[in-house]
Scaffold this motif. Structure first.
Motif, short mmCIF file in Angstrom:
data_model
loop_
_atom_site.label_atom_id
_atom_site.label_comp_id
_atom_site.label_asym_id
_atom_site.label_seq_id
_atom_site.Cartn_x
_atom_site.Cartn_y
_atom_site.Cartn_z
N GLY A 62 0.82 -1.21 0.00
CA GLY A 62 0.00 0.00 0.00
C GLY A 62 0.85 1.26 0.00
N SER A 63 1.96 1.19 0.69
CA SER A 63 2.80 2.39 0.83
C SER A 63 3.41 2.83 -0.50
CB SER A 63 3.88 2.17 1.88
OG SER A 63 4.79 1.18 1.45
N VAL A 64 3.47 1.94 -1.46
CA VAL A 64 3.96 2.31 -2.79
C VAL A 64 3.15 3.49 -3.32
CG1 VAL A 64 4.05 1.53 -5.19
CG2 VAL A 64 4.87 0.04 -3.36
N TYR A 65 1.85 3.46 -3.08
CA TYR A 65 0.97 4.51 -3.61
C TYR A 65 1.14 5.83 -2.87
CZ TYR A 65 -0.78 0.89 -6.50
OH TYR A 65 -0.83 -0.11 -7.43
N TRP A 66 1.49 5.76 -1.61
CA TRP A 66 1.82 6.98 -0.86
C TRP A 66 3.04 7.64 -1.53
CZ3 TRP A 66 -0.70 8.80 3.54
CH2 TRP A 66 -0.08 9.87 4.20
N GLY A 67 4.01 6.81 -1.88
CA GLY A 67 5.21 7.33 -2.55
C GLY A 67 4.90 7.93 -3.91
N ILE A 68 4.00 7.31 -4.64
CA ILE A 68 3.63 7.84 -5.96
C ILE A 68 3.00 9.23 -5.82
CG2 ILE A 68 2.07 7.53 -7.93
CD1 ILE A 68 2.55 4.49 -7.61
N ILE A 69 2.16 9.38 -4.81
CA ILE A 69 1.51 10.68 -4.61
C ILE A 69 2.54 11.77 -4.32
CG2 ILE A 69 0.02 11.95 -3.00
CD1 ILE A 69 -1.78 9.50 -2.98
N TRP A 89 -6.38 4.26 -0.55
CA TRP A 89 -5.91 2.91 -0.88
C TRP A 89 -4.54 2.64 -0.23
CZ3 TRP A 89 -6.70 -1.81 -1.51
CH2 TRP A 89 -5.67 -2.65 -1.88
N SER A 90 -3.69 3.63 -0.16
CA SER A 90 -2.33 3.42 0.34
C SER A 90 -2.30 2.93 1.78
CB SER A 90 -1.49 4.69 0.19
OG SER A 90 -1.87 5.67 1.13
N ASP A 123 -2.94 -3.04 -8.36
CA ASP A 123 -1.74 -2.74 -9.14
C ASP A 123 -2.02 -2.86 -10.64
OD1 ASP A 123 -0.21 -2.18 -6.95
OD2 ASP A 123 1.11 -3.92 -7.13
N GLU A 124 -2.75 -3.89 -11.03
CA GLU A 124 -3.08 -4.07 -12.45
C GLU A 124 -3.93 -2.89 -12.94
OE1 GLU A 124 -1.78 -6.39 -14.33
OE2 GLU A 124 -0.96 -7.67 -12.75
N PHE A 125 -4.87 -2.44 -12.12
CA PHE A 125 -5.70 -1.30 -12.48
C PHE A 125 -4.84 -0.04 -12.62
CE2 PHE A 125 -7.97 2.46 -10.89
CZ PHE A 125 -8.93 2.60 -11.88
N TYR A 126 -4.04 0.25 -11.59
CA TYR A 126 -3.21 1.46 -11.63
C TYR A 126 -2.13 1.38 -12.70
CZ TYR A 126 -5.21 3.83 -7.60
OH TYR A 126 -6.05 4.49 -6.75
N PHE A 132 3.34 1.56 -14.80
CA PHE A 132 4.52 1.08 -14.08
C PHE A 132 5.50 0.48 -15.08
CE2 PHE A 132 1.33 0.14 -10.55
CZ PHE A 132 1.63 1.29 -9.85
N PRO A 133 6.78 0.45 -14.74
CA PRO A 133 7.74 -0.23 -15.63
C PRO A 133 7.36 -1.71 -15.78
CG PRO A 133 8.88 1.02 -13.92
CD PRO A 133 7.42 1.05 -13.58
N ASN A 134 7.62 -2.28 -16.94
CA ASN A 134 7.27 -3.69 -17.20
C ASN A 134 7.90 -4.63 -16.18
OD1 ASN A 134 5.67 -3.11 -19.39
ND2 ASN A 134 7.33 -3.33 -20.86
N TRP A 135 9.14 -4.36 -15.80
CA TRP A 135 9.82 -5.25 -14.86
C TRP A 135 9.13 -5.22 -13.49
CZ3 TRP A 135 11.50 -3.09 -10.40
CH2 TRP A 135 11.76 -1.71 -10.40
#
Length: 160
Positions: A62-69, A89-90, A123-126, A132-135
């Motif tokens: 979840g924290s990944v999305y906090w970082g994106i913001i 969501w984060s 993640d698939e939705f976002y 996101f990078p393919n990797w």
């Protein structure tokens, strides 16, 4: 296979380290599963490692999305409503993790598995929006499938 190897060679060094650390993060899950499997009556570790470590990692997802913001350049293109939804969501996986820890029955492993599945679906939705990078999305899919499998195996091994 050849394409996969070529893609790995094209990754930046920090991306390779992220992938390596991601897969190394499976070690506690695997060790915990083996402990449950072989030592169920006399665990080496006094806690259910797949469950407790799983809650910690779920929080990171979840924290990944906090970082994106926090990335102002990327977020300028989105509405405030979208940003608020992303913020909510984060923290959702962390809240689900707390609930999972409060449940002392093995059903908590199924709830945790569903949490990982929901995180993957989000993640698939976002990924369609944020690209996101393919990797990264490949890494998330691989790790999620492995973790969900380990949690479900832990569910069937436990007797309480």
């Amino acid at each position: 296979m050849k394409k996969l190897i070529n893609n790995i060679y094209q990754l930046k060094s920090y991306e390779k380290i992220i992938i390596l650390l991601g897969f190394m993060g499976l070690i506690p899950f695997i060790v915990g599963l083996l402990d449950l499997w072989f030592n169920q009556e006399n665990l080496i570790f006094p806690i259910n490692i797949p469950k407790n470590y799983g809650v910690i990692i779920l929080t990171f997802l979840g924290s990944v999305y906090w970082g994106i913001i926090l990335n102002q350049n990327k977020m300028n293109a989105f509405t405030n409503q979208f940003k608020i939804f992303m913020l909510i969501w984060s923290i959702t996986p962390a809240l689900l993790g707390i609930v999972t820890l409060l449940i002392d029955k093995r059903i908590s492993l199924i709830i945790l598995s569903l949490g990982y599945l929901i995180c993957q679906l989000v993640d698939e939705f976002y990924n369609k929006i944020l690209l996101f990078p393919n990797w990264y999305i490949f890494l998330r899919r691989s790790l999620s499938i492995t973790v969900i499998t380990i949690l479900i195996c832990s569910y069937f091994i436990l007797k309480y």
